[in-house]
Design a protein around this motif. Structure first.
Motif, PDB file in Angstrom:
ATOM      1  N   ALA A 128       0.712  -1.061  -0.031  1.00 13.83           N
ATOM      2  CA  ALA A 128       0.062  -0.011   0.116  1.00 13.83           C
ATOM      3  C   ALA A 128       1.010   1.468  -0.086  1.00 13.83           C
ATOM      4  O   ALA A 128       0.504   2.348  -0.555  1.00 13.83           O
ATOM      5  CB  ALA A 128      -0.706   0.169   1.125  1.00 13.83           C
ATOM      6  N   SER A 129       1.936   1.233   0.719  1.00 14.08           N
ATOM      7  CA  SER A 129       2.912   2.410   0.637  1.00 14.08           C
ATOM      8  C   SER A 129       3.444   2.498  -0.721  1.00 14.08           C
ATOM      9  O   SER A 129       3.996   3.845  -1.100  1.00 14.08           O
ATOM     10  CB  SER A 129       4.009   2.080   1.519  1.00 14.08           C
ATOM     11  OG  SER A 129       4.863   0.991   1.072  1.00 14.08           O
ATOM     12  N   LEU A 130       3.446   1.880  -1.520  1.00 12.33           N
ATOM     13  CA  LEU A 130       3.808   1.896  -2.946  1.00 12.33           C
ATOM     14  C   LEU A 130       2.366   2.700  -3.847  1.00 12.33           C
ATOM     15  O   LEU A 130       2.760   3.299  -4.966  1.00 12.33           O
ATOM     16  CB  LEU A 130       4.255   0.736  -3.775  1.00 12.33           C
ATOM     17  CG  LEU A 130       5.023  -0.217  -3.335  1.00 12.33           C
ATOM     18  CD1 LEU A 130       5.264  -1.667  -3.883  1.00 12.33           C
ATOM     19  CD2 LEU A 130       6.724   0.607  -3.270  1.00 12.33           C
ATOM     20  N   GLY A 131       1.183   2.717  -3.147  1.00  6.41           N
ATOM     21  CA  GLY A 131       0.381   3.211  -4.119  1.00  6.41           C
ATOM     22  C   GLY A 131      -0.635   1.998  -4.525  1.00  6.41           C
ATOM     23  O   GLY A 131      -1.419   2.409  -5.270  1.00  6.41           O
ATOM     24  N   LEU A 132      -0.210   0.945  -4.032  1.00  3.82           N
ATOM     25  CA  LEU A 132      -0.945  -0.367  -4.586  1.00  3.82           C
ATOM     26  C   LEU A 132      -2.157  -0.749  -3.933  1.00  3.82           C
ATOM     27  O   LEU A 132      -1.871  -0.845  -2.642  1.00  3.82           O
ATOM     28  CB  LEU A 132       0.063  -1.509  -4.970  1.00  3.82           C
ATOM     29  CG  LEU A 132      -0.584  -2.921  -5.449  1.00  3.82           C
ATOM     30  CD1 LEU A 132      -1.023  -2.691  -6.841  1.00  3.82           C
ATOM     31  CD2 LEU A 132       0.518  -3.968  -5.615  1.00  3.82           C
ATOM     32  N   ALA A 133      -3.219  -0.758  -4.168  1.00  2.24           N
ATOM     33  CA  ALA A 133      -4.265  -1.196  -3.191  1.00  2.24           C
ATOM     34  C   ALA A 133      -4.511  -2.661  -3.528  1.00  2.24           C
ATOM     35  O   ALA A 133      -4.729  -3.272  -4.663  1.00  2.24           O
ATOM     36  CB  ALA A 133      -5.690  -0.472  -3.772  1.00  2.24           C
ATOM     37  N   THR A 134      -4.365  -3.367  -2.391  1.00  2.37           N
ATOM     38  CA  THR A 134      -4.588  -5.037  -2.574  1.00  2.37           C
ATOM     39  C   THR A 134      -5.671  -5.425  -1.617  1.00  2.37           C
ATOM     40  O   THR A 134      -5.713  -5.093  -0.371  1.00  2.37           O
ATOM     41  CB  THR A 134      -3.206  -5.673  -1.952  1.00  2.37           C
ATOM     42  OG1 THR A 134      -2.294  -5.191  -2.688  1.00  2.37           O
ATOM     43  CG2 THR A 134      -3.204  -7.121  -2.063  1.00  2.37           C
TER      44      THR A 134
END
Ligand SMILES: [Zn+2]
Length: 249
Positions: A128-134
């Motif tokens: 999530a810190s990369l901007g990826l929503a999982t």
């Protein structure tokens, strides 16, 4: 669309156009005397195939991560355990790779094995810190339960009626139907204030799951497995469409 079907040229045309990834994760683990130790791999892979059939080019389906964290049942023959902290880093880097090089914005992890849950949550938080929503989905819980109970009214868990049906649906070679236990193993029903996954004691698994299954596998059928797989895949596709239309984030 399946990642492993693409050539590099085709991948270059897809990158940036599909923003939603389906990533199956499993483990190698004993599943009763009757199911293959690959049960937690083949079930989410089959679900992901069904999702791809329904969602087509709206999703990119990644190859499965087949090795997981199998703490409770690791002493049963055929089980295989990767430490939880190793799995966190590995899953994180798989997600990061799809984010960095495949320009994925949303990842849906289709998890086949409850023992992976903590690792998958931590890996997703890091991603999530990369901007990826999982989103991590366990096919046997949450919103799935209601849908799957239409086929198997009391979804019973590890190598029970539901899971044995799903495994059977993948292929007859994965279930030895001649030795499906006739006896119900209800040991994990609420006779304790702690659930199976909360008890961390080496002796407990062999006491609670003496033959590595729970529930009523003798009620399983290939047809139930086909329907369970379809119901689960439909829910995943609903979620994919919600995510892609901006209704979730
Ligand atoms: Zn399983």
């Amino acid at each position: 669309m399946f990642v492993e079907d693409l050539t590099s040229d085709k991948a270059s045309r897809v990158i940036g156009k599909i923003d939603t990834l389906i990533l199956p994760v499993g483990t190698v683990e004993a599943h009763g005397p009757h199911c293959s130790v690959g049960a937690d791999i083949i079930v989410p892979v089959r679900m992901a195939q069904e999702v791809e059939k329904l969602a087509g080019d709206r999703v990119l389906v990644a190859p499965i991560i087949p090795y997981g964290h199998t703490w409770h049942l690791k002493d049963f023959p055929g089980s295989h355990d990767v430490p939880a902290e190793v799995l966190v880093e590995y899953v994180y880097h798989v997600l990061k790779g799809f984010h960095d090089t495949w320009k994925i914005k949303y990842a849906i992890i289709l998890n086949g094995h409850g023992g992976n849950d903590e690792s998958l949550a931590l890996a997703s938080e890091k991603a999530a810190s990369l901007g990826l929503a999982t989103i991590v989905l366990d096919w046997w819980s949450g919103p799935f339960l209601e849908a799957l109970n239409k086929v198997v009214p009391e979804l019973d868990g590890h190598a029970g009626e539901g899971e044995t049906s799903l495994v059977w649906n993948v292929g007859e070679k994965y279930v030895d139907t001649s030795i499906i236990p006739k006896e119900e193993n209800p040991r994990l029903t609420n006779d304790t204030i702690a659930s199976f996954s909360d008890i961390h004691d080496k002796r407990y698994a062999s006491v609670a799951l003496p033959r590595a299954y729970i529930g009523r596998p003798s009620r399983a059928s290939m047809e139930k497995g086909r329907r369970l797989n379809e119901e689960a895949a439909k829910l995943v596709v609903e979620l994919v469409d919600k995510v892609r239309s901006g209704k979730l984030f």
